[in-house]
Design a protein around this motif. Structure first.
Motif, PDB file in Angstrom:
ATOM      1  N   TYR A 136       0.888  -1.361   0.131  1.00 50.40           N
ATOM      2  CA  TYR A 136      -0.071   0.089   0.011  1.00 50.40           C
ATOM      3  C   TYR A 136       1.068   1.255  -0.096  1.00 50.40           C
ATOM      4  O   TYR A 136       0.539   2.194  -0.739  1.00 50.40           O
ATOM      5  CB  TYR A 136      -1.031   0.172   1.276  1.00 50.40           C
ATOM      6  CG  TYR A 136      -2.091  -1.015   1.214  1.00 50.40           C
ATOM      7  CD1 TYR A 136      -2.016  -2.125   0.499  1.00 50.40           C
ATOM      8  CD2 TYR A 136      -3.136  -0.990   1.874  1.00 50.40           C
ATOM      9  CE1 TYR A 136      -2.824  -3.137   0.408  1.00 50.40           C
ATOM     10  CE2 TYR A 136      -4.012  -1.753   2.120  1.00 50.40           C
ATOM     11  CZ  TYR A 136      -3.925  -3.089   1.185  1.00 50.40           C
ATOM     12  OH  TYR A 136      -5.177  -3.827   1.361  1.00 50.40           O
ATOM     13  N   TYR A 137       1.852   1.392   0.666  1.00 46.64           N
ATOM     14  CA  TYR A 137       2.650   2.613   0.844  1.00 46.64           C
ATOM     15  C   TYR A 137       3.549   2.577  -0.428  1.00 46.64           C
ATOM     16  O   TYR A 137       3.509   3.818  -0.987  1.00 46.64           O
ATOM     17  CB  TYR A 137       3.717   2.112   2.002  1.00 46.64           C
ATOM     18  CG  TYR A 137       4.769   3.284   1.765  1.00 46.64           C
ATOM     19  CD1 TYR A 137       4.792   4.677   2.033  1.00 46.64           C
ATOM     20  CD2 TYR A 137       6.129   3.152   1.366  1.00 46.64           C
ATOM     21  CE1 TYR A 137       5.376   5.711   1.852  1.00 46.64           C
ATOM     22  CE2 TYR A 137       7.125   4.083   1.070  1.00 46.64           C
ATOM     23  CZ  TYR A 137       6.725   5.262   1.195  1.00 46.64           C
ATOM     24  OH  TYR A 137       7.665   6.548   1.326  1.00 46.64           O
ATOM     25  N   TYR A 138       4.273   1.585  -1.089  1.00 45.12           N
ATOM     26  CA  TYR A 138       4.892   1.775  -2.138  1.00 45.12           C
ATOM     27  C   TYR A 138       3.722   2.188  -3.309  1.00 45.12           C
ATOM     28  O   TYR A 138       4.477   3.114  -4.242  1.00 45.12           O
ATOM     29  CB  TYR A 138       5.466   0.409  -2.720  1.00 45.12           C
ATOM     30  CG  TYR A 138       6.906   0.262  -1.815  1.00 45.12           C
ATOM     31  CD1 TYR A 138       8.032   1.167  -2.053  1.00 45.12           C
ATOM     32  CD2 TYR A 138       7.090  -0.720  -0.903  1.00 45.12           C
ATOM     33  CE1 TYR A 138       9.167   0.914  -1.223  1.00 45.12           C
ATOM     34  CE2 TYR A 138       8.127  -1.026  -0.560  1.00 45.12           C
ATOM     35  CZ  TYR A 138       9.324  -0.109  -0.601  1.00 45.12           C
ATOM     36  OH  TYR A 138      10.283  -0.530  -0.176  1.00 45.12           O
ATOM     37  N   ARG A 139       2.448   1.623  -3.447  1.00 48.84           N
ATOM     38  CA  ARG A 139       1.676   2.105  -4.339  1.00 48.84           C
ATOM     39  C   ARG A 139       1.573   3.764  -4.406  1.00 48.84           C
ATOM     40  O   ARG A 139       1.621   4.172  -5.280  1.00 48.84           O
ATOM     41  CB  ARG A 139       0.403   1.435  -4.145  1.00 48.84           C
ATOM     42  CG  ARG A 139       0.267   0.100  -5.016  1.00 48.84           C
ATOM     43  CD  ARG A 139      -0.484  -0.945  -3.945  1.00 48.84           C
ATOM     44  NE  ARG A 139      -1.848  -0.733  -3.995  1.00 48.84           N
ATOM     45  CZ  ARG A 139      -2.543  -1.759  -3.566  1.00 48.84           C
ATOM     46  NH1 ARG A 139      -2.037  -2.955  -2.882  1.00 48.84           N
ATOM     47  NH2 ARG A 139      -3.775  -1.803  -3.542  1.00 48.84           N
ATOM     48  N   LYS A 140       1.274   4.319  -3.196  1.00 51.61           N
ATOM     49  CA  LYS A 140       0.988   5.625  -2.980  1.00 51.61           C
ATOM     50  C   LYS A 140       2.337   6.299  -3.666  1.00 51.61           C
ATOM     51  O   LYS A 140       2.160   7.068  -4.387  1.00 51.61           O
ATOM     52  CB  LYS A 140       0.816   5.776  -1.548  1.00 51.61           C
ATOM     53  CG  LYS A 140       0.732   7.451  -1.312  1.00 51.61           C
ATOM     54  CD  LYS A 140       0.745   7.641   0.197  1.00 51.61           C
ATOM     55  CE  LYS A 140       1.953   8.377   0.754  1.00 51.61           C
ATOM     56  NZ  LYS A 140       1.784   8.806   1.766  1.00 51.61           N
ATOM     57  N   SER A 141       3.400   5.777  -3.234  1.00 56.09           N
ATOM     58  CA  SER A 141       4.708   6.577  -3.712  1.00 56.09           C
ATOM     59  C   SER A 141       4.885   6.351  -5.227  1.00 56.09           C
ATOM     60  O   SER A 141       5.046   7.375  -5.819  1.00 56.09           O
ATOM     61  CB  SER A 141       6.007   5.780  -2.844  1.00 56.09           C
ATOM     62  OG  SER A 141       5.773   5.974  -1.433  1.00 56.09           O
TER      63      SER A 141
ATOM     64  N   SER B 232      -9.523   6.120 -12.763  1.00 59.99           N
ATOM     65  CA  SER B 232     -10.432   4.978 -12.350  1.00 59.99           C
ATOM     66  C   SER B 232      -9.919   4.067 -11.261  1.00 59.99           C
ATOM     67  O   SER B 232     -10.272   3.031 -10.739  1.00 59.99           O
ATOM     68  CB  SER B 232     -10.472   4.002 -13.561  1.00 59.99           C
ATOM     69  OG  SER B 232      -9.224   3.461 -13.783  1.00 59.99           O
ATOM     70  N   GLY B 233      -8.818   4.732 -10.547  1.00 60.86           N
ATOM     71  CA  GLY B 233      -8.265   4.282  -9.237  1.00 60.86           C
ATOM     72  C   GLY B 233      -7.855   2.710  -9.720  1.00 60.86           C
ATOM     73  O   GLY B 233      -7.231   2.276 -10.555  1.00 60.86           O
ATOM     74  N   GLU B 234      -7.997   1.888  -8.542  1.00 58.94           N
ATOM     75  CA  GLU B 234      -7.664   0.579  -8.598  1.00 58.94           C
ATOM     76  C   GLU B 234      -8.676  -0.468  -9.027  1.00 58.94           C
ATOM     77  O   GLU B 234      -9.035  -1.406  -8.310  1.00 58.94           O
ATOM     78  CB  GLU B 234      -6.934   0.198  -7.543  1.00 58.94           C
ATOM     79  CG  GLU B 234      -5.545   0.764  -7.370  1.00 58.94           C
ATOM     80  CD  GLU B 234      -4.903   0.582  -5.863  1.00 58.94           C
ATOM     81  OE1 GLU B 234      -5.443   0.087  -5.147  1.00 58.94           O
ATOM     82  OE2 GLU B 234      -3.722   0.838  -5.922  1.00 58.94           O
ATOM     83  N   THR B 235      -9.922   0.188  -9.333  1.00 59.00           N
ATOM     84  CA  THR B 235     -11.274  -0.503  -9.648  1.00 59.00           C
ATOM     85  C   THR B 235     -11.205  -1.289 -11.237  1.00 59.00           C
ATOM     86  O   THR B 235     -12.180  -2.338 -11.311  1.00 59.00           O
ATOM     87  CB  THR B 235     -12.221   0.432  -9.640  1.00 59.00           C
ATOM     88  OG1 THR B 235     -12.120   1.398 -10.721  1.00 59.00           O
ATOM     89  CG2 THR B 235     -12.531   1.349  -8.324  1.00 59.00           C
ATOM     90  N   ARG B 236     -10.102  -1.121 -11.809  1.00 55.42           N
ATOM     91  CA  ARG B 236     -10.185  -1.797 -12.994  1.00 55.42           C
ATOM     92  C   ARG B 236      -8.963  -2.546 -13.433  1.00 55.42           C
ATOM     93  O   ARG B 236      -7.772  -2.239 -12.746  1.00 55.42           O
ATOM     94  CB  ARG B 236     -10.404  -0.884 -14.285  1.00 55.42           C
ATOM     95  CG  ARG B 236     -11.882  -0.329 -14.229  1.00 55.42           C
ATOM     96  CD  ARG B 236     -12.200   0.255 -15.722  1.00 55.42           C
ATOM     97  NE  ARG B 236     -13.005   1.518 -15.503  1.00 55.42           N
ATOM     98  CZ  ARG B 236     -12.650   2.738 -16.169  1.00 55.42           C
ATOM     99  NH1 ARG B 236     -11.744   2.819 -16.918  1.00 55.42           N
ATOM    100  NH2 ARG B 236     -13.614   3.633 -15.838  1.00 55.42           N
TER     101      ARG B 236
END
Ligand code: FES
Length: 263
Positions: free
Chosen positions: A102-107, A129-133
């Protein structure tokens, strides 16, 4: 109809941001350090050399499962004949774990995709679309990578025990060198990072209706929550420590540096 910052429910602001601090500094540092790590790790993983110097095994090559140099394999070599470097067989697990963290994703969303580059700074993309697709939906496999990361952590811990063994020319028994210390510090950071994972926190304390009925899980959840509060710090520290541990083994194995022995 426009979405995101241009959507009808958002205030109309012509500027990309009203922030006047150096908001670009963090994504820039992240971009630079991540890129450097990826280049270094890719080079080392493909190289297939200088990853073992008794009793030290580089964390990039642990466990060594194919055509290992003598003494580097502790779990057999079931992939003997694998045409590429042994590191590439196991790399998917620590790499997948970090890539979906989660942290690396944000980064890396901020630093590489500018999505958004910082809080209060509009992103350059027209839609979101964020991580919905697909493909970002795949990030949900993180909780499964966590289980693999625990196995990797246990193996690296075992390597630290082995690192207390004799170097070439030493008598049997317990010994310690600078390399032992570096591998030990690395594994401590790896565990602090792995146990502070959001998925680990959920596994331990999620879906419980009453903490009072699960005192042990509650206790573990409170400890994990404390680690979780420092997850970003341990993400960075463990990234540096794993690269340093590999670099140290490389230097010793290649004969560029003599490992100081404490006892
Ligand atoms: Fe970072 Fe799981 S959220 S390792």
């Amino acid at each position: 109809m426009e979405a995101g910052v241009g959507g009808p429910t958002r205030a109309e602001i012509g500027d990309r941001t009203l922030r006047n601090d150096r908001w670009w500094l963090t994504p820039l540092i992240t971009f630079t350090v991540f890129s450097a790590f990826v280049v270094y790790a890719t080079f080392r993983a493909f190289w297939g050399k200088y990853y073992f110097s008794e009793p030290y095994l580089s964390p990039f090559y642990s466990p060594c499962l194919s055509d290992c140099v003598e003494g580097a394999s502790d779990f057999g070599q079931p992939f003997k004949g694998f045409p590429l470097s042994a590191a590439l067989i196991i790399l998917v697990f620590p790499l997948g774990f970090r890539m979906t963290c989660y942290y690396y994703r944000k980064s890396y969303y901020r630093a590489f995709w500018l999505s958004p580059p910082a809080c209060g700074v509009a992103e350059p993309h027209g839609s979101y679309s964020g991580e919905t697709r697909f493909p970002l939906l795949i990030q949900n496999v993180h909780r499964w990578f966590w289980y693999a990361a625990v196995v990797v952590g246990l193996i690296l811990t075992y390597d630290v025990f082995l690192a207390f063994g004799p170097a070439e020319g030493e008598s049997d028994g317990i010994h310690m060198g600078l390399g032992t210390l570096i591998l030990l510090i690395n594994v401590v950071f790896i565990w602090l990072y792995t146990l502070g994972c959001h998925s680990c926190r959920h596994i331990m304390g999620g879906r419980l209706r009453h903490f009072s009925k699960h005192p042990v899980r509650y206790k573990l959840w409170t400890w994990i929550s404390k680690l979780n509060g420092n997850h970003a710090r341990y993400a960075w520290l463990s990234l540096f420590s794993v690269a340093l541990a590999d670099f140290y083994v490389w230097m010793v194995a290649a004969g560029h540096f003599t490992d100081p022995r404490f006892f």
